[in-house]
Scaffold this motif. Sequence first.
Motif, PDB file in Angstrom:
ATOM      1  N   GLN A  98      -4.051  -1.358   2.470  1.00  0.00           N
ATOM      2  CA  GLN A  98      -5.225  -1.192   3.187  1.00  0.00           C
ATOM      3  C   GLN A  98      -5.338  -2.201   4.437  1.00  0.00           C
ATOM      4  OE1 GLN A  98      -8.035   0.957   2.495  1.00  0.00           O
ATOM      5  NE2 GLN A  98      -9.408   0.102   3.785  1.00  0.00           N
ATOM      6  N   ALA A  99      -5.128  -3.532   3.987  1.00  0.00           N
ATOM      7  CA  ALA A  99      -5.010  -4.524   5.016  1.00  0.00           C
ATOM      8  C   ALA A  99      -4.062  -4.082   6.260  1.00  0.00           C
ATOM      9  CB  ALA A  99      -4.600  -5.874   4.146  1.00  0.00           C
ATOM     10  N   ALA A 100      -2.877  -3.788   5.867  1.00  0.00           N
ATOM     11  CA  ALA A 100      -1.801  -3.286   6.897  1.00  0.00           C
ATOM     12  C   ALA A 100      -2.598  -2.310   7.742  1.00  0.00           C
ATOM     13  CB  ALA A 100      -0.571  -3.117   6.216  1.00  0.00           C
ATOM     14  N   LEU A 101      -3.172  -1.407   7.093  1.00  0.00           N
ATOM     15  CA  LEU A 101      -3.410  -0.281   7.905  1.00  0.00           C
ATOM     16  C   LEU A 101      -4.695  -0.604   8.995  1.00  0.00           C
ATOM     17  CD1 LEU A 101      -3.193   2.754   5.507  1.00  0.00           C
ATOM     18  CD2 LEU A 101      -1.859   2.494   7.679  1.00  0.00           C
ATOM     19  N   ASP A 102      -5.590  -1.167   8.334  1.00  0.00           N
ATOM     20  CA  ASP A 102      -6.789  -1.815   9.160  1.00  0.00           C
ATOM     21  C   ASP A 102      -6.458  -2.545  10.237  1.00  0.00           C
ATOM     22  OD1 ASP A 102      -8.218  -0.460   7.440  1.00  0.00           O
ATOM     23  OD2 ASP A 102      -9.460  -2.190   6.507  1.00  0.00           O
ATOM     24  N   ILE A 103      -5.594  -3.517  10.072  1.00  0.00           N
ATOM     25  CA  ILE A 103      -4.893  -4.389  11.063  1.00  0.00           C
ATOM     26  C   ILE A 103      -4.143  -3.634  12.077  1.00  0.00           C
ATOM     27  CG2 ILE A 103      -3.520  -6.510  11.628  1.00  0.00           C
ATOM     28  CD1 ILE A 103      -4.207  -7.280   8.937  1.00  0.00           C
ATOM     29  N   ALA A 104      -3.318  -2.749  11.812  1.00  0.00           N
ATOM     30  CA  ALA A 104      -2.615  -2.022  12.548  1.00  0.00           C
ATOM     31  C   ALA A 104      -3.462  -0.851  13.366  1.00  0.00           C
ATOM     32  CB  ALA A 104      -1.405  -1.047  11.997  1.00  0.00           C
ATOM     33  N   ASP A 105      -4.702  -0.728  12.814  1.00  0.00           N
ATOM     34  CA  ASP A 105      -5.538   0.237  13.596  1.00  0.00           C
ATOM     35  C   ASP A 105      -6.111  -0.535  14.825  1.00  0.00           C
ATOM     36  OD1 ASP A 105      -5.099   2.523  12.079  1.00  0.00           O
ATOM     37  OD2 ASP A 105      -6.751   2.361  10.889  1.00  0.00           O
ATOM     38  N   ALA A 106      -6.084  -1.651  14.671  1.00  0.00           N
ATOM     39  CA  ALA A 106      -6.772  -2.523  15.697  1.00  0.00           C
ATOM     40  C   ALA A 106      -5.504  -2.835  16.612  1.00  0.00           C
ATOM     41  CB  ALA A 106      -7.239  -3.830  15.231  1.00  0.00           C
ATOM     42  N   THR A 140      -1.177   7.999  -2.129  1.00  0.00           N
ATOM     43  CA  THR A 140       0.299   8.841  -1.385  1.00  0.00           C
ATOM     44  C   THR A 140      -0.225   8.894   0.316  1.00  0.00           C
ATOM     45  OG1 THR A 140       0.698   9.761  -3.488  1.00  0.00           O
ATOM     46  CG2 THR A 140       2.031  10.167  -1.585  1.00  0.00           C
ATOM     47  N   PRO A 141      -1.143   9.571   0.519  1.00  0.00           N
ATOM     48  CA  PRO A 141      -1.363   9.625   1.813  1.00  0.00           C
ATOM     49  C   PRO A 141      -1.391   8.246   2.617  1.00  0.00           C
ATOM     50  CG  PRO A 141      -2.634  10.960   0.646  1.00  0.00           C
ATOM     51  CD  PRO A 141      -2.273   9.938  -0.172  1.00  0.00           C
ATOM     52  N   ARG A 142      -1.977   7.340   2.161  1.00  0.00           N
ATOM     53  CA  ARG A 142      -1.979   6.019   2.795  1.00  0.00           C
ATOM     54  C   ARG A 142      -0.727   5.438   2.859  1.00  0.00           C
ATOM     55  NH1 ARG A 142      -6.213   4.755   5.445  1.00  0.00           N
ATOM     56  NH2 ARG A 142      -6.906   2.603   4.819  1.00  0.00           N
ATOM     57  N   MET A 143      -0.057   5.567   1.756  1.00  0.00           N
ATOM     58  CA  MET A 143       1.515   5.043   2.005  1.00  0.00           C
ATOM     59  C   MET A 143       2.287   5.729   2.928  1.00  0.00           C
ATOM     60  SD  MET A 143       2.034   5.142  -2.398  1.00  0.00           S
ATOM     61  CE  MET A 143       3.699   5.253  -2.454  1.00  0.00           C
ATOM     62  N   VAL A 144       2.011   7.044   3.220  1.00  0.00           N
ATOM     63  CA  VAL A 144       2.779   7.601   4.255  1.00  0.00           C
ATOM     64  C   VAL A 144       2.201   7.251   5.439  1.00  0.00           C
ATOM     65  CG1 VAL A 144       3.100   9.824   5.244  1.00  0.00           C
ATOM     66  CG2 VAL A 144       3.418   9.604   2.493  1.00  0.00           C
ATOM     67  N   GLU A 145       1.141   7.083   5.535  1.00  0.00           N
ATOM     68  CA  GLU A 145       0.580   6.417   6.858  1.00  0.00           C
ATOM     69  C   GLU A 145       1.104   5.251   7.263  1.00  0.00           C
ATOM     70  OE1 GLU A 145      -3.602   6.019   7.730  1.00  0.00           O
ATOM     71  OE2 GLU A 145      -4.178   7.264   5.935  1.00  0.00           O
ATOM     72  N   VAL A 146       1.301   4.209   6.204  1.00  0.00           N
ATOM     73  CA  VAL A 146       1.982   3.017   6.605  1.00  0.00           C
ATOM     74  C   VAL A 146       3.206   3.197   7.274  1.00  0.00           C
ATOM     75  CG1 VAL A 146       3.193   1.068   5.684  1.00  0.00           C
ATOM     76  CG2 VAL A 146       0.928   1.647   4.739  1.00  0.00           C
ATOM     77  N   LYS A 147       3.988   4.186   6.592  1.00  0.00           N
ATOM     78  CA  LYS A 147       5.535   4.328   7.065  1.00  0.00           C
ATOM     79  C   LYS A 147       5.442   5.152   8.631  1.00  0.00           C
ATOM     80  CE  LYS A 147       9.288   7.581   5.986  1.00  0.00           C
ATOM     81  NZ  LYS A 147      10.494   6.737   6.242  1.00  0.00           N
ATOM     82  N   HIS A 148       4.622   5.697   8.805  1.00  0.00           N
ATOM     83  CA  HIS A 148       4.370   6.425  10.002  1.00  0.00           C
ATOM     84  C   HIS A 148       3.693   5.587  11.290  1.00  0.00           C
ATOM     85  CE1 HIS A 148       6.554   9.968   8.884  1.00  0.00           C
ATOM     86  NE2 HIS A 148       5.584  10.205   7.688  1.00  0.00           N
ATOM     87  N   ASN A 149       2.946   4.563  10.869  1.00  0.00           N
ATOM     88  CA  ASN A 149       2.231   3.649  11.813  1.00  0.00           C
ATOM     89  C   ASN A 149       3.201   3.042  12.737  1.00  0.00           C
ATOM     90  OD1 ASN A 149       0.382   1.972  13.133  1.00  0.00           O
ATOM     91  ND2 ASN A 149      -1.031   2.516  11.792  1.00  0.00           N
ATOM     92  N   GLN A 150       3.015   3.197  14.102  1.00  0.00           N
ATOM     93  CA  GLN A 150       3.817   2.569  14.883  1.00  0.00           C
ATOM     94  C   GLN A 150       3.747   0.947  14.753  1.00  0.00           C
ATOM     95  OE1 GLN A 150       6.009   4.150  17.134  1.00  0.00           O
ATOM     96  NE2 GLN A 150       5.664   5.931  16.138  1.00  0.00           N
TER      97      GLN A 150
END
Lengths: 313, 652, 159
Positions: free
Chosen positions: B153-161, B196-206
Amino acid sequence: MADLVTTIKQTLKDVELVLGWVRDPATGVAAPARFHTEEEAEAAVFDSTCVHNLAVHLPRLKGRRLGIVAKGCDARSVVELIIEHEAEREDLKVIGVGCGSILDVKKIWRRFGYGVEIDDRGDSLELGGERGPREDFLARKCHGCLEADPDIYDLFVGESAGGPAGEISGGREEPHPLSAMLEDLAPAERRAFWREQFSRCIRCYACREVCPMCFCRDICIMQTQVPHWAGGEVNARESEMIQHIRVSHLAGRCTGCGECERACPVGIPLMLLMDEQNRAIEDMFGYRAGDSLRARPPMQTFSIEKDLWGDEE
Amino acid sequence: MRIGVFICECGTNIAATVMTQKVADAALALRDVYHSESIQYTCSDPGQRTVMAAVQKHNLDRVVIAACSPRMHETTFRRTVAKAGVNPFMMEMVNIREHCSWIHDDTDEATEKAIDLMAMGVAKVREEVPLFTSKVPVTSEVLVIGGGVAGIQAALDIADAGIPVTLVEREPTLGGNMARLDKTFPTLDCSSCILTPRMVEVKHNQDIRLIVNAEVEAVRGYIGNFEADIRKKATCVDEEKCTGCYICVEKCPSKAPDEFNAGVGESKAISIPLPQAVPLVASLRKEHCRRYIKGKCGVCEKVCPADAIDYEQEDRIFTDKFGAIVVATGYELFDWKTAYPNLGGGHYPDVITAMQYERMLSASGPTEGHIRRPSDGAEPRNIVFISCVGSRDESIGRPFCCNVGCMYLAKQAILTKEHIPDSQSYIFYMDMRAVGKDYEQFYRRAQRDAGAIYLRGRVGKIYPLDGKLMVMGADTLSGQQLEVAADLVVLATGFTASDGAAELAQRLNIPYDQFDFLSESHPKLRPVETTTGGIFLAGTCQGPKDIPDTVAQASAAAAKVIGLVSRDEMETSPMVAEVNHMRCIGCWKCIEVCPYKAIEKQKLRDGRQVAIIIESLCQGCGICNVACPPSVVSLRGYTDNQLISEVVEVLR
Amino acid sequence: MNGETDRADGGAVNATDADRADLKLVAFLCNWCSYAGADMAGTSRMLQPSQVRIIRLPCTGRMDPLLVLKAFQEGADGVLVSGCHPGDCHYNDGNYYARRRLELLKRMLAVRGIEPERFQYTWVSASEGARWADVVQAFTTDIESLGRLGATVAGGGGG
């Protein structure tokens, strides 16, 4: 003492200089000396007038390879200096000496005259032809010590007392002669007592200069404007403050060698303060300065589990 | 030296008890004071303008403001004097409201005290020197430690910024404990379906670099400028080449315990923990591999169609710079066996943990969603659940609540009824804690719809009898001793800090509690910060909590991190320690006592070694100042002479 | 202590009313817990004796025992130090160091003839406004019953 001389010569092959004693021809008692060569070392002595704690020189000689002749009590200072980073164990050759207790030369001189010939027979003293009981003229710090060996040494000279100082002396802190008196004083009387004692202070700083653990020396805050803890006036009030500084800074460092009180030219019982503090520290932290090379000085650490003072509720 | 003194009336808050004009008059009698006045509301715009005008008119270089608590308006008045051209740190605030007018009713006494306090402020400000904030650049990249739901969650939120993130996970896959759960309370969402979708998002997040099988080995530096060594452990598999085809896993002859499945079923020495693993790559555990134990085998290498097996692979260490760190290292379950011999101490195969039960319930688990007794594979009818195993138990030194046991047992009772309609669940509990949104209704549902029987009391003993497990306990509501014949016993084991949490905390220099949970800076007002600037906490590493709280805290930590690293540089407080190098004797006592490792040895050109303060690490506590025998380490803003002058002034 | 009744007979007790008002009490408070606790006592309008003068420190870890000795030297009748409760230090360790330093100081003050009650240290959190008010009251009462410190030493300060 051929044995001591030989040992110092041998040590000099490995070090730059050795701290020891020679006999002062003027008074006949021992005086501190530095031996750089085998020739100089010929003059080395050890006897019951070797009262000085030579560890006082170590901080200023830090980084040089040294030898030091040390009695049991002196070795405690060496230990404490090492754990306080003021000396490096690898740089030191400690020549331990078996000490059969030391005399209070000043007391003898006061009684029998300056420079009186002292003949220590081991069980009694011949003082300028008069015989005196040795017990009466022992240095204060030897009461309760009982012929102790150094805790650390590389070479040993003389007769062993049978074990290290820490083990044998157990009750090193035989109470200060004035401690019972102080005990009986009410708070206001104690304040008056100290005020009177410090009214004699002439601010010569001898207490600091002979103290092995006073390693700040010439930048000591007893005399600075920044910080300005004590004024420069010579009076009881300021002298009390400078002793507050010393006592406070020696918390957990003072090994009780007694040099400050011995050096004080006006006879202020400084060890009465140090003894009380050392006792408080042993009681609070189970710590005696100079006991162990592995110890952590108590004011440089804390224990969440054991330090429970002030948790009154 | 020209000091100005301003006495605030704070309307009547101060003026009703303190004669402010009298205080102002007393100020003028003090040395170096060139101006004083009483102002109705000093913090108001006109009040601040009055101060600024006086500073300029009287050419003041130091200011004392006697008003409310500095905790209220110190920053305000620093800005005020700065605008008038005075160094902001040459302004001293004196508290004559909270510490005077509001706590005294005698005007004379209060006024006398206010005069003293003001004079102390004047004495202190005389000793002040100009201080300047410095700026340090901030590295924008962020390190997230732990790839469970909090770290994700933290990684995705930060990367989203748009901020680059490095996510380090110790295990071979993202997902953490949540990936092992079948369903989540109180909605009975399928855990993998939402995770799982969140895990996959991590993998695909640039913007996210994911490093699995890795641990943070060392951390240096300070807020905005950390440097971390990350050790990526050798797994004998080239992650770039592996396609996750499972052929090596199928052919591997070496059996190994299945940690992901909590020991239910078996795994292989080379394995993929779960089919939804991210990244979907195999990893080899040498301690179980025949090649490393017996010295010969090479099956996986032979069968791998991608040529991904590399037995020579070695650990690698990455060193990178980060502006902030989020710690999300999660929890582990309490190992109950030695603490509870009365529950069989692990000797009865049909006493299992709730996590093991969870894996049985999972359709993708080792039993494919079938509930089976480990001893004989039979489907159980009577199932006893025991709550608080290793929680709220002072006798074993674990007094805290696990926060989730009550609810996950209710969930498991409901799921049990769905899996085995003619089953009966019994739940031994201490107190029912159903405090989250919809939790109480969920617990009622377990009773009403799933028919779970709740028994309030601790279990005293379990013993086997005729193929069943007899569970003896007290029902403290009816006051009766109970004995339930169970086919299967499920233990709600409590949370412990994850293995190595304390060591990691030491490496990061952040505090942790007696149970090794990491400590937040303030339990209410700084719940995601640590006391070390730039390091934040997310999830159960800080203490037991459920998934919604974990995710909320992770997002909160992310928000804090984004706020921090989106700046190019940050100001550091100048009120930190400094060393007078000329006089440092090199005794290192300051270094020994510093809680922040903010002091180092430095060799000067003349060869002397002295202590130096790393200003951006120093937090300004002043412990070193007191530890320094010659007082050459001093805390700016609270120097010896400043404090001495206050003491001397008040006792004059 | 009841000031109203003592006022009539002046020096009948060991501290006269004038003495009492003259008592010089200094308190050193850490910024994060006790200073904030004292603020809270103020915000809650908790009336307190007025002799205590507060000096703000960042942390009791900054509390040099010499400050206490200096205060007594300068004529303080009582010194109080208050910080965060053990375990709650804003700087993690500050009050743990302080506790060692201050407890040792307390014992040494007794040797110097300063009654232990004249130097007290305690822990007050930011939320304990009422506790702070109680501490101030109790501390002031303790010192009132001891009276002025310098009065018993001829000449007070100076030598």
